[in-house]
Design a protein around this motif. Structure first.
Motif, PDB file in Angstrom:
ATOM      1  N   MET C 189       0.902  -1.078   0.014  1.00  0.00           N
ATOM      2  CA  MET C 189      -0.067   0.089  -0.045  1.00  0.00           C
ATOM      3  C   MET C 189       0.696   1.082   0.034  1.00  0.00           C
ATOM      4  O   MET C 189       0.538   2.188  -0.917  1.00  0.00           O
ATOM      5  CB  MET C 189      -1.029  -0.109   0.930  1.00  0.00           C
ATOM      6  N   ALA C 191       3.852   1.619  -0.896  1.00  0.00           N
ATOM      7  CA  ALA C 191       4.808   1.830  -2.202  1.00  0.00           C
ATOM      8  C   ALA C 191       4.063   2.191  -3.403  1.00  0.00           C
ATOM      9  O   ALA C 191       4.264   2.761  -4.059  1.00  0.00           O
ATOM     10  CB  ALA C 191       5.608   0.199  -2.789  1.00  0.00           C
ATOM     11  N   THR C 192       2.616   1.579  -3.437  1.00  0.00           N
ATOM     12  CA  THR C 192       1.774   2.094  -4.708  1.00  0.00           C
ATOM     13  C   THR C 192       1.102   3.113  -4.481  1.00  0.00           C
ATOM     14  O   THR C 192       0.439   3.616  -5.196  1.00  0.00           O
ATOM     15  CB  THR C 192       1.026   0.739  -4.994  1.00  0.00           C
ATOM     16  N   ASN C 193       1.094   3.792  -3.180  1.00  0.00           N
ATOM     17  CA  ASN C 193       0.374   4.876  -2.755  1.00  0.00           C
ATOM     18  C   ASN C 193      -1.072   4.667  -3.087  1.00  0.00           C
ATOM     19  O   ASN C 193      -1.696   5.589  -3.779  1.00  0.00           O
ATOM     20  CB  ASN C 193       0.831   5.969  -3.361  1.00  0.00           C
TER      21      ASN C 193
ATOM     22  N   ARG D  13       2.656   8.718 -12.600  1.00  0.00           N
ATOM     23  CA  ARG D  13       1.755   7.580 -11.909  1.00  0.00           C
ATOM     24  C   ARG D  13       0.469   8.264 -11.071  1.00  0.00           C
ATOM     25  O   ARG D  13      -0.399   7.466 -10.844  1.00  0.00           O
ATOM     26  CB  ARG D  13       2.788   6.761 -11.150  1.00  0.00           C
ATOM     27  N   ARG D  17      -3.687   8.262 -11.222  1.00  0.00           N
ATOM     28  CA  ARG D  17      -4.550   7.834 -10.001  1.00  0.00           C
ATOM     29  C   ARG D  17      -5.619   8.787  -9.745  1.00  0.00           C
ATOM     30  O   ARG D  17      -6.507   8.725  -8.649  1.00  0.00           O
ATOM     31  CB  ARG D  17      -3.941   7.085  -9.008  1.00  0.00           C
ATOM     32  N   GLN D 338       4.246   8.698   1.909  1.00  0.00           N
ATOM     33  CA  GLN D 338       3.738   8.909   0.617  1.00  0.00           C
ATOM     34  C   GLN D 338       2.745   9.725   0.875  1.00  0.00           C
ATOM     35  O   GLN D 338       1.892   9.990  -0.256  1.00  0.00           O
ATOM     36  CB  GLN D 338       3.373   7.598   0.087  1.00  0.00           C
ATOM     37  N   HIS D 340      -1.394  10.627   1.574  1.00  0.00           N
ATOM     38  CA  HIS D 340      -2.434  10.046   1.299  1.00  0.00           C
ATOM     39  C   HIS D 340      -2.652   9.335   0.044  1.00  0.00           C
ATOM     40  O   HIS D 340      -2.053   9.886  -1.096  1.00  0.00           O
ATOM     41  CB  HIS D 340      -3.795  11.164   1.326  1.00  0.00           C
ATOM     42  N   PRO D 341      -3.410   8.113  -0.220  1.00  0.00           N
ATOM     43  CA  PRO D 341      -3.381   7.783  -1.484  1.00  0.00           C
ATOM     44  C   PRO D 341      -3.997   8.768  -2.663  1.00  0.00           C
ATOM     45  O   PRO D 341      -4.901   9.583  -2.240  1.00  0.00           O
ATOM     46  CB  PRO D 341      -4.457   6.564  -1.537  1.00  0.00           C
ATOM     47  N   ALA D 342      -3.228   8.802  -3.715  1.00  0.00           N
ATOM     48  CA  ALA D 342      -3.569   9.790  -4.843  1.00  0.00           C
ATOM     49  C   ALA D 342      -5.142   9.773  -5.056  1.00  0.00           C
ATOM     50  O   ALA D 342      -5.807  10.729  -5.316  1.00  0.00           O
ATOM     51  CB  ALA D 342      -2.752   9.530  -5.989  1.00  0.00           C
TER      52      ALA D 342
END
Lengths: 414, 414, 414, 414
Positions: C189, C191-193, D13, D17, D338, D340-342
């Motif tokens: 999670m 690493a792949t954000n 990347r 997303r 990283q 928050h998730p994008a």
């Protein structure tokens, strides 16, 4: 010598599980002295304790049922024997009889109405002759009832304040999410003798009730599917781990359905064509209109009562669709129903109690129309419930209060 | 015109939910032809379907109950009317009457015994005169029964093979964890009209049943506490998110207790002193010896039946302790009990069926003593259950089979 | 005055989190005195602490890596400086260099081998000249390694006892389910954000590792899909709430994939055709053969390193497939990998320690072949871990012990 | 031939997303043409994509950081190279340098401010000379910032409308609960190399962020404890399955702490006395004032950097307390952060985008003060996010719309 004896009062066990109401009942102050309160709700044991609490706080209570199916005979009998409590309901009464009973009740001189699904409010509109003069206000207990009261407000028909008791944080979380969530599932699971683990469960509507049912079903291992009309709730269901599908697609994969939208015909003609053989339809919304049971009956070849509250509709193509409790409230109906856990209704009825107390005392402070229950009253209930549960919390320090109140924070933390 | 009619056969709904048994019943081959099978189990509807399946596969069946409390009158009535089925039980029979009935059953000429809690095996030891000559073997359905059979094996008392059907992966996960887990919780919750969310729930024993109850209670929002005697299970409970405490400490904080140890006096004298007022004690193990109900009764001043399967013991110091269903199996007893979901019993009884079939056909291949059910039979049940549930799985490719079989893997993946 | 200083020893923080190993290291008894032990594992900090523990218990240790990708340079440096520890590895070494290093290590005079993936065992077979005479035994740490050792046993190639340390309850639950489950997910999670909530996550294989990943992903809100070749594990995944599909169908709906089968080519040619644009493939099994990375590379037009351990394969039809850490162990590889939490490896390495101690002392008691670790040794580790965690458990009373040991229970509870 | 090449643009990347922002960026309409927008937020990759989106929609953007610790150098470099984007920040800049940069930015001619923690608003008050004339409005992204803006409103200091973007349902659920919940946990777990399963995790504050962290930690097997100052949130935490304790008691049992209150000194002097040896303190609130790090440093004998973002404070009595990332945002700081998730920031920044668009176009329609984002704008974002995720939902039928709008429901369903 020790002997087994039946408890003297069948309501004792329920009463013990409602400590917040008990604290109001036990108070030496009688804030409702001289007030007449009407209560129309599910006549189950916890409602009985609520009615007694109003009475112990000084009120004269007139009570009736909100639904004909959820009247417990022993509760009616128990209340009939109480002083200052007048009951307008009987077990197994017809819809017509309930209608007459509600009208009789509304013919009394009433100060505050405690409603469920806004039934009494609607009845008043339909029978303007009944309208008691000088109602101080209304405390409404359900999501559906608040929606309905708002529609009446839009039509300019409200001439008293209505407290949306349902919409308080305490009510939402304790009652809708956890109370209805747990009791709807355990009631249906027990009646249908099925498991949740691994089942495809469709929940229509992701409001508080739908969220409680969907989340608890998922936690117990179900593969949950949610249907929604609001994209924001759809996204929330998605990140909460549910599949989100239109009902037309959900109909094809679901094994067990719960409607909780507060709307009508959520499962109807176009879906009946697509349901799998053996699908079970249940409703957890206030009214029995979410599953279009009449539409299903019309297209069925054979309708049979297969026991445990289930009616099976055999369609011409051979598929069998089963409906639980005729599409009435899944957690209150059916052969094993116990209604919401008493300790949950303790919080809900405590909120109804403080709303009633506020309307009886300061009703004039509120304009006609739908109002949120004032925050300090919701906190009062929460504080009493924390006390009953032995929950101890923090208080803001002076420094923290100043920090929240100012935007100049550097001074405070340095 | 459409009319509501009662289903012709009250077992139909249950039978539809047991597709694996149905496939065995419908087979044109009759692997049990000429075999007599004894069944001693909870006489609830799904057991009835199992008994009919044995009969449809060619057997003559003699059936009785494993516990006097879990006999459903309508099941007895239904089975009595079946050909080649002989019932030795009646609803509300006394323990003594059941004992006599079991002895009568054991007087028959029997080939295979299907037991629950090893009751029939124990009875045979106690009454060596009854022992049918030439039993091919025994299929045992519960954890407790397997423990008991092993103790008999240690004492040199087994003279036939006993299949530990309980110990198959299928049985463990479907029945113990999910079946008992769900049904024990929903049965007790409905009966006691309480919620799980936020409750302090103590589970004694973290075997399959205990794990099912503890995990599901936690998922529904309970604060769970596990007690154990095996440090490895204690660690597992810990990382699964439960607090692990000795019972003496758990007794002081628990509100709702479930015993699932397969042992006796798990909650007993030293704990009664420490329980909180209002604690509710339930048992989910096979025997009613886990909660020391007699010990509790002895120290109580007043014992009252407060309804819904709960007996309240009022102690001299004023605390009330409530016991559900007299400490018998929480998911099978009490006023609302429906037993395990039928689709779960479908897998359990299918495993019992293939065990019975193996014993009737190849019983001689097995030495006297306790045996695991052969893996290919457990897989057979799993494959049929997958088929019934519409679950499709992968097969190993040739390359993958070779990979598993060799330690020289480089050749295979390059 | 207070100053910030760097900790003297980078392993100190790890060592503090491994209290069970610490208790063995601190013991005045040196059960491994005079023993030489080979260790081939992931050379991360916790393995370093294990190696020091063996040394503190009296052993001379020869250590190497099990995988070239999981060698931490600072661990190698730290171990190199230790007395009685000899390191056969270097950060960033090639596969060939690791092969030579392992062969050098095997040329030493060794008593016990501690293996991971059975690498050293396989190497011994391939180079019979290396085989040290008189090995007392082998302690194997992984599922894959045990499978491989069993294949060697079938081929008659084992001439020493091999303890399947991986297969103890302690190892399974602490390490495989919770350790790998948590660390594989958080590593990928980060690493792949990406988020897990709402994602379609496919887990191939429902053994301990697969179960840990699938269950934790589901708990965090993922829509999980499990693929299996064993119908019994498929049923279990189903009732645990996962959808079960063949990989060919799962490939079409998955967004994030984890393989955990211990087999090869689980995601391969036929699936590459069906994957969605943007699918991310990760492996949590011991070997990097589960995702057929070579096959994917062959059909890609463009292969680009997009950072954070992800390689993107652009297929001729425009779809991009991303592979994490080249298909090596997802929880040990990638830019942020910390390996398993140290406190989890504490239990795993403690089990390896007692296995090594048993083999060094009583190795002769065991026949050549794969053995379960004796229960009392697994309990020893569990008891020490409970103590370290402050977990207190119950003991059986005399009455309870008698109850378990007998089938004549009535005498005991009355 | 296939070669590995590095992606041309490190933001590609991330951009992929963020499909909702991409749809705004790709639109041929430029609703922000001629508008200057200031952005002060965490300068991480997803913020970079947001800034480019504003620019692609026609704006000239001036951007700076909200916190000095969360500035990614490559993002600064990337943005510096963009047309119509002006950056006022640099990696590793001091607090003082950031203060000067923010003041420089405020010296520009700005139309709309996009703020995080209301930093720019506060700065404007402190430096009235800077105040740009004619600001159309402010879009605020965090809970803390909204609280602060409301305090300014109370003090009569707001002279432009402020949209509480944080308070929209979309932002709450996507970003606070799931985004921060997942990333704070995985960031801290990876950095500290610990497990959550079985740990005692204390979460201070049960708002959206606290709920996300506490619930996810519990789902992963932690024993969670929540502290609160609002009895209603305390009850909610209780029924959600957390223990609720005052911080003084929680301090004694917790192993890992997360503060998420939006207040200061939540863990301070009185708690430092009670913390267990080895306790780890993290903050998930906007400001680094929740853990009183200065107070802890004052009483420590030795302060050492033990790596991975952890500072260890050794107290005179020998206990070690560790603080993660100096008490700054746990999901944005530390060595592996990283952010928050994008795809989560996609929704948050899309809400910021429509707020900015509304203020630039119809800012005059709103009075100075804090406003909810209009529902139709939040729905717009939700609809686009549903589309991006492939989620299809239902629409109300005519009958259903009429049902909701009226209180006379009988006519509609019959």
């Amino acid at each position: 010598m020790v002997e087994r004896e039946h408890g003297a009062d069948p309501h004792d066990r329920i009463r013990e599980r409602m400590p917040v109401l008990a604290s109001y009942a036990a108070s030496s102050v009688q804030p409702l002295a001289g007030t007449t309160v009407a209560v129309a709700s599910h006549l189950e044991p916890s409602t009985g304790v609520y009615i007694e609490t109003l009475r112990d706080a000084g009120a004269t209570v007139y009570c009736t049922a909100s639904n004909a199916d959820s009247i417990h005979g022993d509760v009616v009998e128990h209340l009939d024997a109480q002083r200052d409590v007048n009951v307008f309901a009987a077990e197994d009464m017809s819809e017509d009889a309930l209608d007459r009973a509600q009208r009789d009740l509304l013919g009394q001189d009433l100060d505050v109405l405690c409603t469920d699904g806004a039934e009494l409010l609607v009845k008043l509109q339909s029978h303007p002759d009944l309208s008691p003069s000088g109602i101080d206000g209304v405390a409404e207990q359900t999501t559906s009832g608040v929606t309905r009261a708002r529609a009446m407000e839009t039509d300019g028909l409200l001439d008293a304040p209505v407290f949306a008791v349902n919409h308080t944080p305490m009510k939402h979380w304790f009652d809708n999410v956890h109370g209805t969530g747990e009791s709807a599932l355990s009631n249906v699971m027990l009646a249908t003798n099925t498991r949740l683990a691994g089942r495809a469960v469709v929940v229509a509507g992701y409001g508080y009730v739908g969220r409680g049912i969907a989340t608890k079903a998922r936690e117990l291992g179900a593969q949950t599917i949610v249907t929604e009309v609001d994209p924001r709730k759809a996204i929330r269901a998605h990140v909460d781990g549910h599949r989100v599908l239109p009902m037309a697609e959900a109909a094809e994969v679901g094994e067990l359905f719960f409607t909780a939208t507060g709307n009508c015909h959520v499962i109807t003609d176009e879906h009946f064509d697509r349901l799998q053989d053996g699908a079970i339809l249940c409703n957890a919304g206030h009214s029995d209109v979410e599953v279009d049971v009449d539409g299903l009956a019309e297209r069925a070849d054979v309708v049979s009562d297969i026991g445990e509250g289930l009616i099976r509709y055999r369609l011409p193509d051979g598929r069998a669709i089963e409906v639980f409790a005729d599409g009435t409230l899944a957690n209150l109906a059916g052969p094993y129903s116990q209604g919401h856990p008493a300790e949950i209704m303790d919080a809900t009825f405590a909120a109804m109690f403080v709303a009633t107390r506020e309307l009886a005392g300061q009703g004039d402070d509120y304009t006609p129309g739908v109002h949120q229950l004032p925050t300090h009253l919701d906190r009062e209930v929460a504080e009493k419930k924390c006390e009953a549960l032995g929950i101890d919390i923090d208080s803001l320090t002076d420094r923290q209060r100043r920090y929240l109140d100012t935007w100049r924070r550097e001074d405070i933390v340095d």
